[in-house]
Design a protein around this motif. Structure first.
Motif, PDB file in Angstrom:
ATOM      1  N   ALA A   1       5.856  -0.393  -1.795  1.00 34.66           N
ATOM      2  CA  ALA A   1       4.601  -1.144  -1.641  1.00 34.66           C
ATOM      3  C   ALA A   1       3.851  -0.555  -0.460  1.00 34.66           C
ATOM      4  CB  ALA A   1       4.873  -2.626  -1.429  1.00 34.66           C
ATOM      5  N   GLN A   2       2.656  -1.079  -0.218  1.00 33.61           N
ATOM      6  CA  GLN A   2       1.810  -0.607   0.873  1.00 33.61           C
ATOM      7  C   GLN A   2       1.445  -1.784   1.762  1.00 33.61           C
ATOM      8  OE1 GLN A   2      -1.149   2.206  -0.347  1.00 33.61           O
ATOM      9  NE2 GLN A   2      -2.535   1.683   1.298  1.00 33.61           N
ATOM     10  N   GLY A   3       1.535  -1.578   3.077  1.00 35.82           N
ATOM     11  CA  GLY A   3       1.346  -2.675   4.019  1.00 35.82           C
ATOM     12  C   GLY A   3       0.018  -3.379   3.903  1.00 35.82           C
ATOM     13  N   ALA A   4      -1.046  -2.622   3.579  1.00 31.29           N
ATOM     14  CA  ALA A   4      -2.384  -3.213   3.517  1.00 31.29           C
ATOM     15  C   ALA A   4      -2.611  -4.012   2.241  1.00 31.29           C
ATOM     16  CB  ALA A   4      -3.445  -2.123   3.633  1.00 31.29           C
ATOM     17  N   LYS A   5      -1.801  -3.763   1.222  1.00 34.79           N
ATOM     18  CA  LYS A   5      -1.965  -4.493  -0.045  1.00 34.79           C
ATOM     19  C   LYS A   5      -0.620  -4.640  -0.743  1.00 34.79           C
ATOM     20  CE  LYS A   5      -3.511  -0.186  -2.238  1.00 34.79           C
ATOM     21  NZ  LYS A   5      -4.392   0.430  -3.219  1.00 34.79           N
ATOM     22  N   PRO A   6       0.299  -5.394  -0.138  1.00 37.63           N
ATOM     23  CA  PRO A   6       1.628  -5.546  -0.730  1.00 37.63           C
ATOM     24  C   PRO A   6       1.583  -6.205  -2.096  1.00 37.63           C
ATOM     25  CG  PRO A   6       1.280  -7.123   1.053  1.00 37.63           C
ATOM     26  CD  PRO A   6       0.146  -6.165   1.103  1.00 37.63           C
ATOM     27  N   GLY A   7       2.394  -5.694  -3.005  1.00 40.39           N
ATOM     28  CA  GLY A   7       2.470  -6.266  -4.338  1.00 40.39           C
ATOM     29  C   GLY A   7       1.370  -5.838  -5.280  1.00 40.39           C
ATOM     30  N   GLU A   8       0.447  -4.995  -4.808  1.00 41.79           N
ATOM     31  CA  GLU A   8      -0.651  -4.536  -5.648  1.00 41.79           C
ATOM     32  C   GLU A   8      -0.459  -3.062  -6.000  1.00 41.79           C
ATOM     33  OE1 GLU A   8      -4.453  -5.395  -3.898  1.00 41.79           O
ATOM     34  OE2 GLU A   8      -3.708  -7.225  -2.951  1.00 41.79           O
ATOM     35  N   GLY A   9      -0.981  -2.667  -7.110  1.00 38.63           N
ATOM     36  CA  GLY A   9      -0.970  -1.258  -7.471  1.00 38.63           C
ATOM     37  C   GLY A   9      -2.199  -0.563  -6.902  1.00 38.63           C
TER      38      GLY A   9
END
Length: 607
Positions: A63-71
């Motif tokens: 995941a990515q810290g700025a948008k967790p859980g999003e693709g």
């Protein structure tokens, strides 16, 4: 950025979009443009065996810290010729990076991917990128037990300028919270000395580095500050292709405005290191390892009386578990990836043995505990021959039995896998040019096209190669396929999901939600086998009749399938081709169709 990091012994990260192979070559002045860290994300864009081989670290981006859980999504107008080539897609066609990895639905699945990647590059350490969240410590413990060498805790304050504003403002947590919990949990579970910890998310100064180390990190990731040093003015319009300083754009005119130099970054990192040394000297600390986990050197500031923060109780962030006498507060042990006993160890001599052709024609017994078979061999081929691989069928491997997970994962061009038996999940994952043939046991009494012969998530992220399966496959067949050609006699749900390239021919039943998110490639189905078209997700594709060119392609695929597998279905279709050619339907991505029609109209106008 990569040049600067390679100069000073740091590591730059390729990101999830692959990396141009031209960067793998050393420049005349000795500089190296290769990113030491190659990312393996849910989209698997550009993840080939050669990409994995040319890495010092392979990072699984959960995941990515700025948008967790999003693709993520790259708009079609940013997919130029170079990006399309690197990502094995079509110029002008948008690319979707799914929220989950489709081969990771449990910690055991993650352990399998770690094992796959370690086979693909034994000299690289395997990293897992997690985001700061409540409970991340327990997740990190599972990751450490899954044999990751490195864990990154990513905070919400960093991220790309293309992240949605709602995510930037409201999703994720500061890295300090996640890092502290992760370090404490790993220490408590006697796992801390097996894995290195890294933190990122708007780390900018030597003070930030020191705090991160005191909370448990041996390493630090710096992205936004590095971009600012290179000229970024944080317009947050990366997704629009209009970056005014030429960093986040493919527009040639705007790219001319880029003024950054590697020397600027080198100076910045030297300043950071000097700043950290000064802080450590004031504290009487000599090495970074001595600083790791020393939260007793931190105290909670009570000077800020803001109404939103004055009631916060942050003391738990500084709690220290006793590591005991046998465990350190930093990584000083290596993970055991159990590579010594894998089947590929007996195959590596094939590349050098002059009599290999005779030896490898004998069937090799394979069992379901033999995982990632062919991956280590493919790594050696990539080391010697790069992405070109070897001539087709240079190494014909014949197996008999039940193959374990990730059979022929990242298989390199030149290998021909022939398996008489069955295969588990992740069959042909990341296929990179190899040929795979799967047929039922000769003694089998089952009807092939009515029985499963391969598990779920076959051909996930495949980039090239040919696959012939005399039987049915499970769910998510060819998900994110970007270049492989496959013939299969039935599949489960979510087939060809997020596909961007390649050709898939299904000679049997399909499950629900076929072609969801499919923006490239072509699929062919049999009308009398699929029944209702409601099984096809037509949001991004259209169902059409094959053209004359398509029919020629179909006939050649059927003949190749019959030659490889002796399929009875292929034989019947070929024998009654005049009647059966009208039984096929073509699944054609709408965006791809528009791009191809636009290109054809331009050619017609030019002529």
């Amino acid at each position: 950025l990569a040049i600067a990091m390679n100069r000073i012994g740091g590591k730059s990260n390729s990101g999830e979009g692959g990396e141009d192979e031209a960067r793998f070559n050393v420049l005349r002045n000795g500089d190296n443009m290769k990113s030491a860290i190659k990312q393996v994300a849910s989209g698997r864009f550009g993840v080939t065996i050669n990409y994995l081989t040319n890495a010092e670290e392979l990072q699984i981006k959960m995941a990515q810290g700025a948008k967790p859980g999003e693709g993520g999504q790259l708009p079609g107008h940013k997919v130029d010729q170079n990006i399309a080539r690197v990502r094995h897609s079509t110029p002008g066609v948008g690319l979707i990076s799914p929220p989950p990895h489709h081969d990771i639905y449990s910690i055991e699945d993650l352990a399998q991917l770690i094992f796959d990647l370690k086979n693909a590059n034994r000299s690289a350490r395997i990293s897992v990128k997690l985001v700061s969240k409540t409970g991340v410590g327990v997740i990190a413990s599972g990751v450490a037990k899954a044999h990751a060498d490195h864990i990154l805790i990513s905070g919400a304050d960093g991220g790309t300028g293309a992240s949605p504003l709602s995510s930037i403002r409201h999703a994720g947590l500061p890295w300090e919270i996640g890092l502290s919990e992760t370090h404490q949990t790993l220490v408590k579970n006697k796992l801390r000395d097996r894995v290195r910890l890294q933190a990122d998310g708007q780390i900018r100064t030597g003070r930030d580095l020191a705090i991160a180390s005191m909370l448990g990190a041996e390493e630090w990731g710096i992205a936004t500050a590095a971009l600012v040093v290179e000229g970024c003015i944080m317009m947050r319009k990366c997704h629009l292709n209009t970056c005014p300083v030429g960093i986040a754009t493919q527009d040639p005119a705007l790219r001319e405005k880029f003024t950054g130099k590697a020397d600027h970054l080198v100076n910045y990192f030297y300043f950071l290191a000097e700043n950290l040394r000064e802080i450590m000297a004031d504290l009487g600390i000599r090495t970074v390892n001595e600083l790791v986990g020393r939260s007793d050197l931190l105290e909670i500031s009570n000077t800020t009386k803001h109404w939103k923060t004055k009631e916060l109780k942050l003391e738990s962030l500084l709690y220290q578990f006793d590591p005991g006498k046998t465990q350190s507060l930093f990584a000083n042990k290596k993970q055991d990836h159990n590579l010594e006993q894998v089947l590929d160890q007996s195959l590596l001599s094939i590349l050098d043995a002059s009599s290999a052709q005779i030896d490898i024609l004998r069937p090799i017994e394979i069992k379901n505990t033999d995982r990632a078979v062919g991956t280590m061999l493919s790594n050696e081929i990539a080391k010697k021959y790069g992405s070109k691989g070897m001539d087709a069928n240079s190494i014909p491997l014949n197996f008999k039995g039940s193959a374990g997970q990730s059979f022929a994962a990242f298989g390199a061009k030149g290998i021909r896998f022939h398996l008489e038996g069955e295969a588990n999940d992740y069959f042909g994952k990341g296929l990179s040019g190899a040929t795979i043939i799967l047929v039922p046991p000769s003694s089998s009494q089952f009807v092939p096209n009515e029985n499963l012969i391969v598990g779920n998530v076959a051909l996930y992220g495949a980039t090239s190669g040919d696959v012939f399966i005399n039987g049915m496959a499970g769910d998510r067949f060819a998900v994110r396929n970007s270049g492989a050609s496959a013939v299969v006699e039935g599949i489960g749900d979510n087939g060809c999901e997020y596909m961007t390239g390649g050709t898939v021919l299904v000679l049997g039943k399909i499950g629900r939600n076929f072609a969801a998110g499919m923006s490239g490639g072509i699929a062919f189905l049999l009308k009398d086998k699929i029944g209702s078209s409601s099984l096809i997700n037509e949001d991004m594709v259209s169902v059409e009749s094959p053209s004359e060119k398509d029919r020629l392609l179909l006939l050649s695929k059927l003949k190749a399938h019959y030659q490889a597998t002796s399929s009875s279905i292929a034989r019947e279709l070929i024998g009654n081709w005049e009647n059966q050619q009208d039984n096929f339907v073509k699944i054609y991505p709408k965006e791809l169709k528009a791009i191809e029609q636009k290109g054809n109209s331009k050619k017609a106008f030019a002529s």
